[in-house]
Write an enzyme that holds these catalytic residues in place. Structure first.
Site, PDB file in Angstrom:
ATOM      1  N   ASP A 257     -15.562   9.551   9.138  1.00  0.00           N
ATOM      2  CA  ASP A 257     -14.465   8.592   8.998  1.00  0.00           C
ATOM      3  C   ASP A 257     -13.186   9.407   9.075  1.00  0.00           C
ATOM      4  O   ASP A 257     -13.209  10.624   8.860  1.00  0.00           O
ATOM      5  CB  ASP A 257     -14.553   7.873   7.637  1.00  0.00           C
ATOM      6  CG  ASP A 257     -13.799   6.551   7.626  1.00  0.00           C
ATOM      7  OD1 ASP A 257     -14.433   5.490   7.709  1.00  0.00           O
ATOM      8  OD2 ASP A 257     -12.538   6.581   7.557  1.00  0.00           O
TER       9      ASP A 257
ATOM     10  N   ARG B 175       0.825  -1.218   0.000  1.00  0.00           N
ATOM     11  CA  ARG B 175       0.000   0.000   0.000  1.00  0.00           C
ATOM     12  C   ARG B 175       0.858   1.267   0.000  1.00  0.00           C
ATOM     13  O   ARG B 175       0.489   2.260  -0.612  1.00  0.00           O
ATOM     14  CB  ARG B 175      -0.929   0.000   1.204  1.00  0.00           C
ATOM     15  CG  ARG B 175      -2.027  -1.053   1.069  1.00  0.00           C
ATOM     16  CD  ARG B 175      -3.043  -0.827   2.142  1.00  0.00           C
ATOM     17  NE  ARG B 175      -4.065  -1.844   2.172  1.00  0.00           N
ATOM     18  CZ  ARG B 175      -5.068  -1.835   3.031  1.00  0.00           C
ATOM     19  NH1 ARG B 175      -5.164  -0.868   3.910  1.00  0.00           N
ATOM     20  NH2 ARG B 175      -5.960  -2.788   3.018  1.00  0.00           N
TER      21      ARG B 175
HETATM   22  C1  SAM Z   1     -13.855  -1.845   7.924  1.00  0.00           C
HETATM   23  S1  SAM Z   1     -14.455  -0.201   7.767  1.00  0.00           S
HETATM   24  C2  SAM Z   1     -16.060  -0.346   8.521  1.00  0.00           C
HETATM   25  C3  SAM Z   1     -17.100   0.408   7.764  1.00  0.00           C
HETATM   26  C4  SAM Z   1     -18.517   0.285   8.301  1.00  0.00           C
HETATM   27  N1  SAM Z   1     -18.642   0.814   9.632  1.00  0.00           N
HETATM   28  C5  SAM Z   1     -18.988  -1.155   8.268  1.00  0.00           C
HETATM   29  O1  SAM Z   1     -19.099  -1.783   9.321  1.00  0.00           O
HETATM   30  O2  SAM Z   1     -19.241  -1.668   7.174  1.00  0.00           O
HETATM   31  C6  SAM Z   1     -13.494   0.644   9.042  1.00  0.00           C
HETATM   32  C7  SAM Z   1     -13.447   2.156   8.834  1.00  0.00           C
HETATM   33  O3  SAM Z   1     -12.927   2.746  10.025  1.00  0.00           O
HETATM   34  C8  SAM Z   1     -12.170   3.869   9.642  1.00  0.00           C
HETATM   35  N2  SAM Z   1     -11.246   4.244  10.729  1.00  0.00           N
HETATM   36  C9  SAM Z   1     -10.095   3.651  11.118  1.00  0.00           C
HETATM   37  N3  SAM Z   1      -9.527   4.310  12.126  1.00  0.00           N
HETATM   38  C10 SAM Z   1     -10.340   5.363  12.406  1.00  0.00           C
HETATM   39  C11 SAM Z   1     -10.280   6.433  13.348  1.00  0.00           C
HETATM   40  N4  SAM Z   1      -9.261   6.563  14.212  1.00  0.00           N
HETATM   41  N5  SAM Z   1     -11.284   7.330  13.347  1.00  0.00           N
HETATM   42  C12 SAM Z   1     -12.315   7.227  12.476  1.00  0.00           C
HETATM   43  N6  SAM Z   1     -12.416   6.243  11.554  1.00  0.00           N
HETATM   44  C13 SAM Z   1     -11.432   5.326  11.513  1.00  0.00           C
HETATM   45  C14 SAM Z   1     -11.463   3.417   8.372  1.00  0.00           C
HETATM   46  O4  SAM Z   1     -11.019   4.510   7.597  1.00  0.00           O
HETATM   47  C15 SAM Z   1     -12.537   2.581   7.689  1.00  0.00           C
HETATM   48  O5  SAM Z   1     -13.240   3.307   6.722  1.00  0.00           O
END
Ligand code: SAM
Length: 283
Positions: A145, A44
């Protein structure tokens, strides 16, 4: 410890580089990477090295250490995992509808706290449109996000037909516009539904989210798995004053907040409500 350098790689990538990246990511966004993610990190970030015309990871990390804001954003965007889907973990949506259905005579506020590319927030909006029987229900959804590139995609509200293929035809017709011509094979969420949602960048690790409560329900699904327990606890503690006394917290299928029983108690099906102690602090 050996500072191993793999041969045959485009870029030099040492154990020390990997450790440094893990620490930077943890400090910035709370994500804990385990050693099995080493290859993922290499591939990445290799794109970022090319984009910045540097040819070692240590040169790239030196660049980040200069606090170049644009590159920090790209670094974080590259390392988040954004897997999501419309109506993922579908059992949560009827629970949300039942909860909001009990609210009478006032507007409703919901928060989708790790919205990724938007499918989860739009699924919440569709659930609300179906509950109230209108595309303009008295509901506001904050969707956030940390990753700015997924938020950009979420705001566009354009998805491939494959992403909505499991949705009943009636839902598709009511809430999406089918693309034609050069947009063949794509759908766009109807603008009225989009109006319900505000997308904003929020890092769950930040001290101040500048969010105004009270919130009726928080979806915080499939993001806590990337955080260690102390980080989870800090975030859960900050949810408490924002949630209404009878508010709900929706977690992902593999997430459990047993260690935060002073703040939340399990209601069932990975849905949490405020614990007795949290209730006390609200009265
Ligand atoms: C696997 S996705 C989950 C998306 C959705 N909530 C679902 O369950 O389908 C995890 C998301 O968390 C976000 N994320 C990771 N660390 C974060 C942080 N410190 N604050 C806010 N969002 C974060 C990532 O960018 C990503 O888009």
């Amino acid at each position: 410890m050996t500072d191993s350098i793999e041969k045959g790689r485009e870029f030099q990538f040492t154990d020390r580089d990997f450790e440094k990246i893990c620490k930077m990511l943890y400090d910035q966004v709370g994500i804990s990477l385990n050693p099995s993610k080493r290859e993922m990190v290499y591939s990445r970030l290799a794109r970022r090295l090319r984009a910045n015309s540097v040819n070692t990871f240590s040169a790239y990390l030196a660049l980040l250490e200069k606090k170049d804001h644009a590159e920090w954003e790209a670094f974080i965007n590259s390392l988040t995992t954004n897997l999501t889907a419309f109506f993922r973990e579908p059992h949560h949506f009827p629970i949300l509808a039942e909860h909001v259905g009990k609210i009478k005579g006032r507007p409703v506020t919901l928060w989708c706290a790790a919205s990724s590319t938007g499918e989860e927030a739009y699924s919440m909006a569709i659930t609300m449109a179906e509950l109230y029987g209108t595309l303009n229900p008295p509901v506001k959804i904050l969707a956030s996000d940390v990753d700015t590139s997924v938020l950009e995609k979420a705001r566009k509200a354009v998805y491939s037909l494959a992403q909505v293929e499991k949705m009943p035809e009636s839902r598709l017709k009511k809430y999406f516009i089918k693309g034609t011509g050069s947009n063949e094979g794509m759908v766009r969420v109807k603008p009225e539904l989009c109006d319900m949602i505000t997308f904003r960048q929020i890092n769950l690790l930040d001290d101040n989210w500048s969010i105004r409560g009270p919130i009726d329900a928080i979806f915080c699904r499939n993001v806590m798995i990337y955080f260690d327990k102390p980080t989870q606890l800090q975030i859960l503690q900050k949810f408490v004053p924002l949630l209404r006394a009878d508010g709900l917290l929706f977690a992902g299928h593999s997430e459990s907040f047993h260690h935060a029983s002073q703040y939340f108690r399990l209601r069932g099906k990975t849905v949490y409500e405020l614990s007795r102690a949290s209730h006390g602090s609200k009265l």
